[in-house]
Design a protein around this motif. Structure first.
Motif, PDB file in Angstrom:
ATOM      1  N   ASP A  34      -2.649  -2.735   0.858  1.00 11.61           N
ATOM      2  CA  ASP A  34      -1.291  -3.269   0.946  1.00 11.61           C
ATOM      3  C   ASP A  34      -1.327  -4.798   1.003  1.00 11.61           C
ATOM      4  OD1 ASP A  34       1.614  -2.622   1.424  1.00 11.61           O
ATOM      5  OD2 ASP A  34       1.216  -3.798   3.228  1.00 11.61           O
ATOM      6  N   SER A  35      -2.240  -5.331   1.796  1.00 11.34           N
ATOM      7  CA  SER A  35      -2.330  -6.802   1.949  1.00 11.34           C
ATOM      8  C   SER A  35      -2.805  -7.470   0.656  1.00 11.34           C
ATOM      9  CB  SER A  35      -3.265  -7.159   3.106  1.00 11.34           C
ATOM     10  OG  SER A  35      -4.614  -6.993   2.707  1.00 11.34           O
ATOM     11  N   GLN A  36      -3.459  -6.680  -0.206  1.00 10.44           N
ATOM     12  CA  GLN A  36      -3.942  -7.215  -1.490  1.00 10.44           C
ATOM     13  C   GLN A  36      -2.969  -6.902  -2.636  1.00 10.44           C
ATOM     14  OE1 GLN A  36      -7.160  -8.850  -1.444  1.00 10.44           O
ATOM     15  NE2 GLN A  36      -6.769  -8.583   0.748  1.00 10.44           N
ATOM     16  N   ALA A  37      -1.792  -6.379  -2.303  1.00 10.09           N
ATOM     17  CA  ALA A  37      -0.788  -5.976  -3.293  1.00 10.09           C
ATOM     18  C   ALA A  37      -1.320  -4.897  -4.251  1.00 10.09           C
ATOM     19  CB  ALA A  37      -0.259  -7.182  -4.075  1.00 10.09           C
ATOM     20  N   LEU A  38      -2.232  -4.060  -3.747  1.00  8.40           N
ATOM     21  CA  LEU A  38      -2.758  -2.939  -4.543  1.00  8.40           C
ATOM     22  C   LEU A  38      -2.014  -1.671  -4.109  1.00  8.40           C
ATOM     23  CD1 LEU A  38      -6.538  -3.895  -4.229  1.00  8.40           C
ATOM     24  CD2 LEU A  38      -5.105  -4.157  -6.274  1.00  8.40           C
ATOM     25  N   ASN A  39      -0.829  -1.486  -4.682  1.00 10.60           N
ATOM     26  CA  ASN A  39       0.044  -0.421  -4.172  1.00 10.60           C
ATOM     27  C   ASN A  39      -0.415   0.973  -4.576  1.00 10.60           C
ATOM     28  OD1 ASN A  39       1.717  -2.259  -2.858  1.00 10.60           O
ATOM     29  ND2 ASN A  39       2.790  -2.713  -4.774  1.00 10.60           N
ATOM     30  N   GLY A  40      -1.039   1.080  -5.751  1.00  7.47           N
ATOM     31  CA  GLY A  40      -1.597   2.373  -6.169  1.00  7.47           C
ATOM     32  C   GLY A  40      -2.707   2.789  -5.211  1.00  7.47           C
ATOM     33  N   CYS A  41      -3.576   1.830  -4.891  1.00 11.87           N
ATOM     34  CA  CYS A  41      -4.677   2.092  -3.950  1.00 11.87           C
ATOM     35  C   CYS A  41      -4.140   2.411  -2.571  1.00 11.87           C
ATOM     36  CB  CYS A  41      -5.607   0.890  -3.863  1.00 11.87           C
ATOM     37  SG  CYS A  41      -6.530   0.607  -5.376  1.00 11.87           S
ATOM     38  N   LYS A  42      -3.084   1.730  -2.180  1.00  9.04           N
ATOM     39  CA  LYS A  42      -2.484   2.011  -0.869  1.00  9.04           C
ATOM     40  C   LYS A  42      -2.052   3.475  -0.803  1.00  9.04           C
ATOM     41  CE  LYS A  42       1.287   1.008   2.264  1.00  9.04           C
ATOM     42  NZ  LYS A  42       2.733   0.821   2.325  1.00  9.04           N
ATOM     43  N   ARG A  43      -1.346   3.917  -1.849  1.00  4.06           N
ATOM     44  CA  ARG A  43      -0.883   5.310  -1.873  1.00  4.06           C
ATOM     45  C   ARG A  43      -2.060   6.288  -1.886  1.00  4.06           C
ATOM     46  NH1 ARG A  43       3.371   2.877  -4.850  1.00  4.06           N
ATOM     47  NH2 ARG A  43       2.248   2.991  -6.825  1.00  4.06           N
ATOM     48  N   PHE A  44      -3.106   5.924  -2.622  1.00  2.00           N
ATOM     49  CA  PHE A  44      -4.303   6.767  -2.678  1.00  2.00           C
ATOM     50  C   PHE A  44      -4.853   6.981  -1.260  1.00  2.00           C
ATOM     51  CE2 PHE A  44      -8.910   7.241  -2.840  1.00  2.00           C
ATOM     52  CZ  PHE A  44      -9.085   8.247  -3.770  1.00  2.00           C
TER      53      PHE A  44
END
Ligand SMILES: [Fe+2]
Ligand SMILES: [Fe+2]
Length: 176
Positions: A34-44
């Protein structure tokens, strides 16, 4: 179901701790993403975290049904800062390998104690760990193909979002 041998009960309670820690760790990872703006990874990682919590609950249920006492663990603080997406998934692979080793240890103990109900119960986890390790390895392979750098991160995030959607679809089809 029968009574658990003390050694088996202890090993199963240790596994409650392992699964809870994994859930905790993946939650920390979700918010690093989330802090890296990686929203797909966040959801994963949110989904992974929830999945580990479900694993933990399976051990609670099994211990309780077998007239044992499930113990709610005190959790260690997981790492929450990662060098890169590559390093993050290397941590995940190590984490899953650790859990696999732990499941295998209980399986060996259950055979040694002729506790075939526990052997049967653990079969699901043996297959789950095989699938998890294969999934994480395939993600690491894809990250290596796409490579590092800002633009790559955008594509990696999209890829992992796709994988996450596929995993969610499997869950709703009852193959969790
Ligand atoms: Fe798990
Ligand atoms: Fe896992």
């Amino acid at each position: 179901m029968g009574n658990l041998k003390k050694s088996i009960e202890k090993a199963l309670n240790n596994q409650i701790n392992e699964e809870a820690y994994a859930s905790h760790f993946y939650l920390a990872m979700a918010y690093w993403c989330d802090s890296q703006a990686l929203n797909g990874c966040k959801r994963f990682f949110e989904r992974q975290s929830e999945e580990e919590r479900q694993h933990m609950l399976k051990f609670y249920e099994y211990v309780s049904e077998s007239n044992g006492t499930p113990i709610t663990p005190t959790l260690a603080k997981p790492p929450q800062d990662f060098k890169s997406i590559n390093s993050l998934f290397e941590h995940v692979l190590k984490q899953e390998q650790k859990v696999t080793a732990s499941i295998n240890k209980i399986m060996a103990l259950a055979y040694k104690e002729s506790d075939f109900a526990t052997v049967q119960f653990l079969h699901w986890f043996v297959e789950e760990q095989r699938e998890e390790e294969a999934l994480i390895q395939s993600i690491l392979d894809r990250i290596n193909i796409i490579g590092g750098g800002g633009q790559s991160l955008y594509y990696i995030d999209k890829e992992i979002d796709k994988i996450n959607m596929a995993e969610l679809a499997k869950d709703t089809a009852g193959e969790a």
